[in-house]
Design a protein around this motif. Sequence first.
Motif, short mmCIF file in Angstrom:
data_model
loop_
_atom_site.label_atom_id
_atom_site.label_comp_id
_atom_site.label_asym_id
_atom_site.label_seq_id
_atom_site.Cartn_x
_atom_site.Cartn_y
_atom_site.Cartn_z
N ARG A 1 0.85 -1.21 0.00
CA ARG A 1 0.00 0.00 0.00
C ARG A 1 0.87 1.24 0.00
O ARG A 1 0.54 2.24 -0.63
CB ARG A 1 -0.94 0.00 1.21
CG ARG A 1 -2.11 -0.91 1.04
CD ARG A 1 -3.10 -0.75 2.16
NE ARG A 1 -4.22 -1.65 1.94
CZ ARG A 1 -4.89 -2.26 2.89
NH1 ARG A 1 -4.58 -2.04 4.16
NH2 ARG A 1 -5.88 -3.06 2.60
N PRO B 1 0.84 3.73 -6.21
CA PRO B 1 0.70 5.14 -6.59
C PRO B 1 -0.52 5.74 -5.91
O PRO B 1 -1.56 5.09 -5.78
CB PRO B 1 0.51 5.11 -8.10
CG PRO B 1 0.67 3.69 -8.53
CD PRO B 1 0.73 2.82 -7.32
N LYS B 2 -0.38 6.95 -5.46
CA LYS B 2 -1.48 7.64 -4.80
C LYS B 2 -2.42 8.21 -5.86
O LYS B 2 -1.99 8.85 -6.80
CB LYS B 2 -0.95 8.79 -3.92
CG LYS B 2 0.10 8.37 -2.92
CD LYS B 2 -0.46 7.49 -1.83
CE LYS B 2 0.62 7.18 -0.81
NZ LYS B 2 0.64 5.89 -0.30
N THR B 3 -3.67 7.89 -5.69
CA THR B 3 -4.69 8.45 -6.59
C THR B 3 -5.67 9.25 -5.78
O THR B 3 -5.81 9.07 -4.58
CB THR B 3 -5.44 7.32 -7.33
OG1 THR B 3 -6.07 6.48 -6.38
CG2 THR B 3 -4.49 6.50 -8.20
N GLY B 4 -6.32 10.09 -6.41
CA GLY B 4 -7.31 10.91 -5.72
C GLY B 4 -7.25 12.35 -6.20
O GLY B 4 -6.49 12.72 -7.07
N SER B 5 -8.09 13.15 -5.62
CA SER B 5 -8.16 14.52 -6.08
C SER B 5 -7.31 15.45 -5.30
O SER B 5 -6.75 15.26 -4.33
CB SER B 5 -9.60 15.02 -6.08
OG SER B 5 -10.33 14.51 -5.00
#
Length: 111
Positions: A103, A107-111
């Motif tokens: 985790r 890759p970090k996703t999000g807004s």
Amino acid sequence: PYNGTTTTIEALLMGTPVLTLCGDNHRSRVGSSILSNLGLQDLAATNPQDFVIQGQLLAKNPQYLAALSSSLRFLLSKSPLMQHPQFMSQYEDILNRVVAYHRELAPKTGS
């Protein structure tokens, strides 16, 4: 040679001593690993000559063989191999650490 896993455990549970010949890979060291967990490393020969010698020693000592036979189920039951709750707890901990590690790498996703 393949040292057996299930058959070795079953033989020990039934009080049948097992003599094994260690090889240089996993499949040929399973018997040694099992015996080591029971404190019976002396039954794991490292070469064919030692295997024959160990077999002869066992055959010449029926009292030791009988005592060994009668203690195998107890030795197995008290060995790390039969500590299922502890094993599962450690296994779950390892899996949780693997998931947490991946985790962190994801890759970090999000807004």
